[in-house]
Design a protein around this motif. Structure first.
Motif, PDB file in Angstrom:
ATOM      1  N   UNK A  38     -13.762  -2.707  12.071  1.00 21.29           N
ATOM      2  CA  UNK A  38     -12.874  -3.190  11.481  1.00 21.29           C
ATOM      3  C   UNK A  38     -12.844  -3.893  10.104  1.00 21.29           C
ATOM      4  N   UNK A  39     -11.799  -4.532   9.848  1.00 15.97           N
ATOM      5  CA  UNK A  39     -12.231  -5.359   8.352  1.00 15.97           C
ATOM      6  C   UNK A  39     -11.174  -6.444   8.631  1.00 15.97           C
ATOM      7  N   UNK A  40     -11.403  -7.323   7.581  1.00 17.86           N
ATOM      8  CA  UNK A  40     -10.324  -8.505   7.300  1.00 17.86           C
ATOM      9  C   UNK A  40     -10.794  -8.812   5.963  1.00 17.86           C
ATOM     10  N   UNK A  41      -9.716  -9.574   5.467  1.00 14.53           N
ATOM     11  CA  UNK A  41      -9.681 -10.212   4.288  1.00 14.53           C
ATOM     12  C   UNK A  41     -10.180 -11.624   4.366  1.00 14.53           C
ATOM     13  N   UNK A  42     -10.905 -12.417   3.511  1.00  9.29           N
ATOM     14  CA  UNK A  42     -11.401 -13.590   3.729  1.00  9.29           C
ATOM     15  C   UNK A  42     -11.053 -14.423   2.641  1.00  9.29           C
ATOM     16  N   UNK A  43     -10.549 -15.624   2.790  1.00 10.73           N
ATOM     17  CA  UNK A  43     -10.265 -16.554   1.729  1.00 10.73           C
ATOM     18  C   UNK A  43     -11.131 -16.888   0.624  1.00 10.73           C
TER      19      UNK A  43
ATOM     20  N   UNK B 195      -6.016  -2.189   1.693  1.00 12.04           N
ATOM     21  CA  UNK B 195      -5.062  -3.037   2.449  1.00 12.04           C
ATOM     22  C   UNK B 195      -4.917  -4.525   1.912  1.00 12.04           C
ATOM     23  N   UNK B 196      -5.782  -4.745   1.276  1.00  8.89           N
ATOM     24  CA  UNK B 196      -5.548  -6.179   0.635  1.00  8.89           C
ATOM     25  C   UNK B 196      -4.630  -6.298  -0.354  1.00  8.89           C
ATOM     26  N   UNK B 197      -4.090  -5.214  -1.244  1.00 13.01           N
ATOM     27  CA  UNK B 197      -3.098  -5.272  -2.134  1.00 13.01           C
ATOM     28  C   UNK B 197      -1.969  -4.392  -1.957  1.00 13.01           C
ATOM     29  N   UNK B 198      -2.042  -3.595  -1.006  1.00 12.69           N
ATOM     30  CA  UNK B 198      -0.971  -2.198  -1.027  1.00 12.69           C
ATOM     31  C   UNK B 198      -0.788  -1.856   0.540  1.00 12.69           C
TER      32      UNK B 198
END
Length: 144
Positions: free
Chosen positions: A11-16, A43-46
């Motif tokens: 999996x993956x995630x964005x982090x603040x 996925x972080x921008x599109x």
């Protein structure tokens, strides 16, 4: 945002982050983790869920270390976005005798719904790719 992959070990995630886009990914293999970092970056921008396919691109990396593979692949994704107007809808990464090859199913940038700031470069600062007992873990900061 956290996204589970094909199983809970992937999996993956964005982090603040104060000004840029910080992403993390995990997978049982180095190849899977690099693929998840590509997915996390896009996925972080599109949102490409409704984007039409625009062909396939191969990205080869002959780096000598895991961090080098991440830099090579993500920098090429940014380059293709800027020069060819394409983004990976999905990616599969495999080992080759020379290193790694990312096979990217592409979509046109014009078909993307932008949901965040577009990355301009991959930062070397705090780049991490670590193999552990439970698999590979990677984290990258993208300059936006």
């Amino acid at each position: 945002m956290r996204t589970a992959g094909r199983d809970q070990r992937t999996g993956h995630r964005t982090v603040p982050h104060t000004a840029d886009l910080r992403i993390e990914a995990w997978a049982p293999t180095l190849e899977g983790c690099v693929a998840e970092l590509v997915r996390a970056m896009v996925a972080g921008f599109a949102d490409l869920s409704d984007a039409a396919p625009a062909g396939t691109r191969m990205i080869d990396s002959a780096a000598g270390d895991p961090e080098g593979h991440v830099l090579n692949v993500l920098e090429e994704v940014v380059y293709l976005m800027d020069t060819a107007g394409e983004l990976p809808r999905d990616v599969v990464v495999r080992r080759t005798p020379e290193g790694l090859r990312a096979e990217c199913a592409m979509a046109g940038v014009g078909d993307a719904v932008l949901i965040g700031a577009v990355p301009k470069a991959v930062s070397y600062h705090e780049l991490s790719m670590t193999g552990r007992d439970d698999g590979w873990h990677g984290s990258v900061t993208l300059d936006v």
